[in-house]
Design a protein around this motif. Structure first.
Motif, PDB file in Angstrom:
ATOM      1  N   ALA A 107       0.971  -4.231  13.315  1.00  0.00           N
ATOM      2  CA  ALA A 107       1.344  -3.083  14.147  1.00  0.00           C
ATOM      3  C   ALA A 107       2.723  -2.633  13.697  1.00  0.00           C
ATOM      4  CB  ALA A 107       1.362  -3.470  15.622  1.00  0.00           C
ATOM      5  N   THR A 108       2.848  -1.361  13.342  1.00  0.00           N
ATOM      6  CA  THR A 108       4.110  -0.908  12.775  1.00  0.00           C
ATOM      7  C   THR A 108       4.478   0.486  13.236  1.00  0.00           C
ATOM      8  OG1 THR A 108       5.315  -0.572  10.686  1.00  0.00           O
ATOM      9  CG2 THR A 108       2.990   0.021  10.699  1.00  0.00           C
ATOM     10  N   GLN A 109       5.752   0.773  13.159  1.00  0.00           N
ATOM     11  CA  GLN A 109       6.278   2.106  13.448  1.00  0.00           C
ATOM     12  C   GLN A 109       5.888   3.064  12.323  1.00  0.00           C
ATOM     13  OE1 GLN A 109      10.533   2.585  12.721  1.00  0.00           O
ATOM     14  NE2 GLN A 109      10.754   3.586  14.715  1.00  0.00           N
ATOM     15  N   GLY A 110       5.651   4.325  12.664  1.00  0.00           N
ATOM     16  CA  GLY A 110       5.446   5.322  11.633  1.00  0.00           C
ATOM     17  C   GLY A 110       6.676   5.423  10.756  1.00  0.00           C
ATOM     18  N   PRO A 111       6.518   5.531   9.434  1.00  0.00           N
ATOM     19  CA  PRO A 111       7.668   5.514   8.523  1.00  0.00           C
ATOM     20  C   PRO A 111       8.658   6.647   8.785  1.00  0.00           C
ATOM     21  CG  PRO A 111       5.626   5.182   7.304  1.00  0.00           C
ATOM     22  CD  PRO A 111       5.237   5.566   8.698  1.00  0.00           C
ATOM     23  N   LEU A 112       9.922   6.325   8.605  1.00  0.00           N
ATOM     24  CA  LEU A 112      11.008   7.302   8.585  1.00  0.00           C
ATOM     25  C   LEU A 112      11.268   7.691   7.133  1.00  0.00           C
ATOM     26  CD1 LEU A 112      13.363   5.434  11.064  1.00  0.00           C
ATOM     27  CD2 LEU A 112      12.076   7.515  11.572  1.00  0.00           C
ATOM     28  N   PRO A 113      11.998   8.782   6.891  1.00  0.00           N
ATOM     29  CA  PRO A 113      12.222   9.202   5.504  1.00  0.00           C
ATOM     30  C   PRO A 113      12.796   8.116   4.605  1.00  0.00           C
ATOM     31  CG  PRO A 113      12.892  10.946   6.991  1.00  0.00           C
ATOM     32  CD  PRO A 113      12.547   9.767   7.856  1.00  0.00           C
ATOM     33  N   ASP A 114      13.695   7.275   5.143  1.00  0.00           N
ATOM     34  CA  ASP A 114      14.312   6.252   4.299  1.00  0.00           C
ATOM     35  C   ASP A 114      13.621   4.890   4.401  1.00  0.00           C
ATOM     36  OD1 ASP A 114      15.107   5.786   6.866  1.00  0.00           O
ATOM     37  OD2 ASP A 114      17.230   5.514   6.430  1.00  0.00           O
ATOM     38  N   THR A 115      12.453   4.822   5.054  1.00  0.00           N
ATOM     39  CA  THR A 115      11.696   3.564   5.097  1.00  0.00           C
ATOM     40  C   THR A 115      10.303   3.720   4.496  1.00  0.00           C
ATOM     41  OG1 THR A 115      10.799   3.964   7.334  1.00  0.00           O
ATOM     42  CG2 THR A 115      12.931   2.832   7.185  1.00  0.00           C
ATOM     43  N   ILE A 116      10.038   4.865   3.869  1.00  0.00           N
ATOM     44  CA  ILE A 116       8.698   5.105   3.320  1.00  0.00           C
ATOM     45  C   ILE A 116       8.377   4.106   2.206  1.00  0.00           C
ATOM     46  CG2 ILE A 116       7.264   6.748   2.050  1.00  0.00           C
ATOM     47  CD1 ILE A 116       8.626   8.997   3.586  1.00  0.00           C
ATOM     48  N   GLU A 117       9.327   3.848   1.311  1.00  0.00           N
ATOM     49  CA  GLU A 117       9.057   2.872   0.246  1.00  0.00           C
ATOM     50  C   GLU A 117       8.862   1.485   0.828  1.00  0.00           C
ATOM     51  OE1 GLU A 117      10.535   1.426  -4.169  1.00  0.00           O
ATOM     52  OE2 GLU A 117      11.864   2.722  -2.983  1.00  0.00           O
ATOM     53  N   ASP A 118       9.641   1.140   1.859  1.00  0.00           N
ATOM     54  CA  ASP A 118       9.448  -0.150   2.527  1.00  0.00           C
ATOM     55  C   ASP A 118       8.033  -0.265   3.085  1.00  0.00           C
ATOM     56  OD1 ASP A 118      12.114  -0.528   1.969  1.00  0.00           O
ATOM     57  OD2 ASP A 118      12.803  -0.220   4.028  1.00  0.00           O
ATOM     58  N   PHE A 119       7.546   0.820   3.643  1.00  0.00           N
ATOM     59  CA  PHE A 119       6.198   0.833   4.217  1.00  0.00           C
ATOM     60  C   PHE A 119       5.163   0.521   3.137  1.00  0.00           C
ATOM     61  CE2 PHE A 119       2.239   3.021   5.209  1.00  0.00           C
ATOM     62  CZ  PHE A 119       1.982   2.625   6.505  1.00  0.00           C
ATOM     63  N   TRP A 120       5.243   1.215   1.991  1.00  0.00           N
ATOM     64  CA  TRP A 120       4.262   0.986   0.928  1.00  0.00           C
ATOM     65  C   TRP A 120       4.411  -0.409   0.327  1.00  0.00           C
ATOM     66  CZ3 TRP A 120       0.135   3.585   1.050  1.00  0.00           C
ATOM     67  CH2 TRP A 120       0.129   4.933   1.404  1.00  0.00           C
ATOM     68  N   GLN A 121       5.641  -0.914   0.285  1.00  0.00           N
ATOM     69  CA  GLN A 121       5.838  -2.291  -0.169  1.00  0.00           C
ATOM     70  C   GLN A 121       5.123  -3.266   0.762  1.00  0.00           C
ATOM     71  OE1 GLN A 121       9.947  -3.494  -0.554  1.00  0.00           O
ATOM     72  NE2 GLN A 121       9.434  -5.649  -0.865  1.00  0.00           N
ATOM     73  N   MET A 122       5.229  -3.035   2.077  1.00  0.00           N
ATOM     74  CA  MET A 122       4.541  -3.883   3.049  1.00  0.00           C
ATOM     75  C   MET A 122       3.030  -3.836   2.853  1.00  0.00           C
ATOM     76  SD  MET A 122       4.697  -3.685   7.227  1.00  0.00           S
ATOM     77  CE  MET A 122       4.212  -1.949   7.265  1.00  0.00           C
ATOM     78  N   VAL A 123       2.493  -2.642   2.640  1.00  0.00           N
ATOM     79  CA  VAL A 123       1.054  -2.492   2.430  1.00  0.00           C
ATOM     80  C   VAL A 123       0.606  -3.315   1.230  1.00  0.00           C
ATOM     81  CG1 VAL A 123      -0.766  -0.864   1.769  1.00  0.00           C
ATOM     82  CG2 VAL A 123       0.924  -0.206   3.497  1.00  0.00           C
ATOM     83  N   MET A 124       1.361  -3.235   0.142  1.00  0.00           N
ATOM     84  CA  MET A 124       0.974  -3.924  -1.084  1.00  0.00           C
ATOM     85  C   MET A 124       1.162  -5.430  -0.975  1.00  0.00           C
ATOM     86  SD  MET A 124       1.798  -2.716  -4.947  1.00  0.00           S
ATOM     87  CE  MET A 124       0.460  -2.887  -6.148  1.00  0.00           C
ATOM     88  N   GLU A 125       2.275  -5.853  -0.408  1.00  0.00           N
ATOM     89  CA  GLU A 125       2.534  -7.298  -0.311  1.00  0.00           C
ATOM     90  C   GLU A 125       1.534  -7.993   0.600  1.00  0.00           C
ATOM     91  OE1 GLU A 125       7.361  -7.430  -1.186  1.00  0.00           O
ATOM     92  OE2 GLU A 125       6.610  -7.757   0.866  1.00  0.00           O
ATOM     93  N   ASN A 126       0.993  -7.277   1.576  1.00  0.00           N
ATOM     94  CA  ASN A 126       0.017  -7.871   2.490  1.00  0.00           C
ATOM     95  C   ASN A 126      -1.422  -7.572   2.096  1.00  0.00           C
ATOM     96  OD1 ASN A 126       1.450  -9.107   5.088  1.00  0.00           O
ATOM     97  ND2 ASN A 126       2.662  -7.348   4.400  1.00  0.00           N
ATOM     98  N   ASN A 127      -1.601  -6.902   0.951  1.00  0.00           N
ATOM     99  CA  ASN A 127      -2.929  -6.599   0.414  1.00  0.00           C
ATOM    100  C   ASN A 127      -3.796  -5.869   1.442  1.00  0.00           C
ATOM    101  OD1 ASN A 127      -4.840  -6.628  -1.659  1.00  0.00           O
ATOM    102  ND2 ASN A 127      -5.779  -8.538  -0.940  1.00  0.00           N
ATOM    103  N   CYS A 128      -3.200  -4.916   2.157  1.00  0.00           N
ATOM    104  CA  CYS A 128      -3.934  -4.139   3.161  1.00  0.00           C
ATOM    105  C   CYS A 128      -4.766  -3.069   2.448  1.00  0.00           C
ATOM    106  CB  CYS A 128      -2.968  -3.459   4.130  1.00  0.00           C
ATOM    107  SG  CYS A 128      -1.894  -4.583   5.032  1.00  0.00           S
ATOM    108  N   ASN A 129      -6.051  -3.027   2.741  1.00  0.00           N
ATOM    109  CA  ASN A 129      -6.881  -1.990   2.120  1.00  0.00           C
ATOM    110  C   ASN A 129      -7.163  -0.829   3.058  1.00  0.00           C
ATOM    111  OD1 ASN A 129      -9.108  -3.403   3.656  1.00  0.00           O
ATOM    112  ND2 ASN A 129     -10.332  -1.890   2.535  1.00  0.00           N
ATOM    113  N   VAL A 130      -6.732  -0.945   4.328  1.00  0.00           N
ATOM    114  CA  VAL A 130      -6.960   0.119   5.311  1.00  0.00           C
ATOM    115  C   VAL A 130      -5.692   0.359   6.119  1.00  0.00           C
ATOM    116  CG1 VAL A 130      -8.200   0.791   7.401  1.00  0.00           C
ATOM    117  CG2 VAL A 130      -9.439  -0.266   5.529  1.00  0.00           C
ATOM    118  N   ILE A 131      -5.362   1.645   6.311  1.00  0.00           N
ATOM    119  CA  ILE A 131      -4.299   2.053   7.225  1.00  0.00           C
ATOM    120  C   ILE A 131      -4.927   2.930   8.299  1.00  0.00           C
ATOM    121  CG2 ILE A 131      -2.154   3.354   7.499  1.00  0.00           C
ATOM    122  CD1 ILE A 131      -1.567   2.756   4.537  1.00  0.00           C
ATOM    123  N   ALA A 132      -4.776   2.538   9.556  1.00  0.00           N
ATOM    124  CA  ALA A 132      -5.234   3.353  10.683  1.00  0.00           C
ATOM    125  C   ALA A 132      -4.017   4.054  11.284  1.00  0.00           C
ATOM    126  CB  ALA A 132      -5.930   2.489  11.730  1.00  0.00           C
TER     127      ALA A 132
END
Length: 346
Positions: free
Chosen positions: A153-178
C-alpha cells in the motif's frame, strides 16, 4: 533518491477522499491477531451482513458463477475506446489541468494542495535499495485460514519520488499496479502522472527507463502495459497498470458493479510479487481495495471471513487504512452484492 527526512517533509496526503476527520473509522474492538484462525461463523440473512465471520455456502462455486454475475471485460471489448498516444506525445506533462477520467496520462499542475503528514509503522515500511531508503509505502499481509495475501500500500508518487516508486516496483518484482484514483478530481490533484504518455518517448530517470508498450480504455478502468529497464544492467520487467476511473470526487461509487469487476480483473492479472495498490495517500480507497480483494479470495475458496478483522490487520500495518465509515460500509455493500448474486444463481 529522496532521504527519509526530505520525503517526510513532503508529507503524505491522508485526506485523499476529502472527508472530515469526524468521519474517521474508529475500530474499538480487540480482535485476534493475523496469525490466529477464526472458528465461529455466521450466516447472511436478508440484506444484512454480520460483522462477525461470514461463511460462504459450500454449494456455491465462486469461480464458475462469479463470471456469470459479473462478467469481466476482455482487453478487446467493443466498449473500449482506443487512444492514439502519438497525438499526445508532445504535451507538457505539467502544463494544463484536465478533469476528464481515463486516457493516457493527463497533464497536471505541479502544486499539490491539501497535503498533511501520514504516520506509518516503520516495521512494515518498504525499504529501497541497499541503504533501506525511505518511500511512503507499507507491506500489508492479510492472513485468513492460514493463507496469506501480500500487498504494498503506497502513496501516489510526487514529482520527486517517481523514480523511487519505479525502483520499488522493480525491486519487489511487482507485475501489477492497481491505481484507484484519477490524476485530478474536482479540480484537486490526487496523484501525479508517473508514466510516459507516448509509445515513442520513454520516461527517463537516472537509474531507470520506463516505456509505454500499449494501453486502452474500458468503461471503468484504463489498462497500460509498461516495461521498466534498469540502466546499469539492462534488466527489464513488464508491469500491468490498471487505473480505476469511476470513483467519484466525493464519497464512494453509487454502484458496486464496476468496482467488483475491477478488483476481480486485478486479481486475475496478478502473477509475481506483492500486489501494489495506491490511491492518493494510499490508505482510504487502497484499504477498500485490499479488504474486498481478500474477501473475494475467501469466497472463492469457500472460507469464512471477517471484514472487521481484515481492516484491523491492515491498520496494524499502515495507519488509517479505510479512512471513513462510508468506505467501511462500502466494503460490506460490495460483499453483500456478490453473495446475493451467487445465491440467486444457486
Amino acid at each position: 533518491m529522496s532521504s527519509p527526512m526530505e520525503v517526510r517533509e513532503k508529507a503524505g496526503r491522508d485526506n485523499d477522499e476529502d472527508e472530515d476527520d469526524s468521519d474517521d473509522l474508529n475500530l474499538r474492538k480487540s480482535l485476534p491477531s493475523s496469525s490466529q484462525k477464526k472458528t465461529s461463523t455466521k450466516s447472511v440473512f436478508g440484506n444484512k451482513v454480520n460483522s462477525e465471520n461470514v461463511k460462504s455456502s459450500h454449494h456455491l462455486s465462486f469461480s464458475n458463477k462469479y463470471e456469470l454475475v459479473f462478467p469481466e471485460p476482455l482487453e478487446n471489448d467493443n466498449d473500449e475506446e482506443m487512444w492514439d498516444v502519438d497525438d499526445l506525445s508532445y504535451r507538457n506533462r505539467w502544463s494544463s489541468v484536465d478533469t476528464e477520467s481515463a486516457g493516457p496520462s493527463k497533464s497536471v499542475s505541479p502544486v499539490l494542495s491539501g497535503t498533511s503528514r501520514l504516520s506509518k509503522d516503520d516495521s512494515t515500511r518498504v525499504p529501497l535499495g541497499k541503504n533501506n531508503d525511505y518511500i511512503n509505502a507499507s507491506y500489508i499481509r492479510i492472513v485468513n485460514h492460514e493463507e496469506e495475501y501480500f500487498y504494498i500500500a503506497t502513496q501516489g508518487p510526487l514529482p520527486d519520488t517517481i523514480e523511487d516508486f519505479w525502483q520499488m516496483v522493480m525491486e519487489n518484482n511487482c507485475n501489477v499496479i492497481a491505481m484507484i484514483t484519477r490524476e485530478i478530481e474536482g479540480g484537486v490533484i490526487k496523484c501525479y502522472s508517473y508514466w510516459p504518455i507516448s509509445l515513442k518517448e520513454p520516461l527517463e530517470f537516472q537509474h531507470f527507463r520506463v516505456l509505454l508498450e500499449s494501453f486502452h480504455i474500458t468503461q471503468y478502468f484504463t489498462i497500460r502495459i509498461f516495461q521498466i529497464v534498469r540502466k546499469s544492467t539492462g534488466k527489464s520487467q513488464f508491469v500491468k497498470h490498471l487505473q480505476f476511473t469511476k470513483w467519484p470526487d466525493h464519497g464512494t461509487p453509487a454502484s458496486a458493479d464496476f468496482f467488483i469487476k475491477y478488483v476481480s480483473y486485478v486479481r486475475k492479472s496478478h502473477i509475481t510479487g506483492p500486489l501494489l495498490v495506491h490511491c492518493s495517500a494510499g490508505v482510504g480507497r487502497t484499504g477498500v481495495f485490499i479488504c474486498v480483494d481478500a474477501v473475494f479470495s475467501a469466497i472463492k475458496k469457500n472460507y469464512s471471513f471477517n471484514i472487521m478483522n481484515i481492516v484491523t490487520q491492515m491498520r496494524k500495518q499502515r495507519c488509517g487504512m479505510i479512512q471513513t465509515k462510508e468506505q467501511y460500509q462500502f466494503c460490506y455493500e460490495i460483499v453483500l452484492e456478490v453473495l446475493q448474486n451467487l445465491l440467486a444463481l444457486n
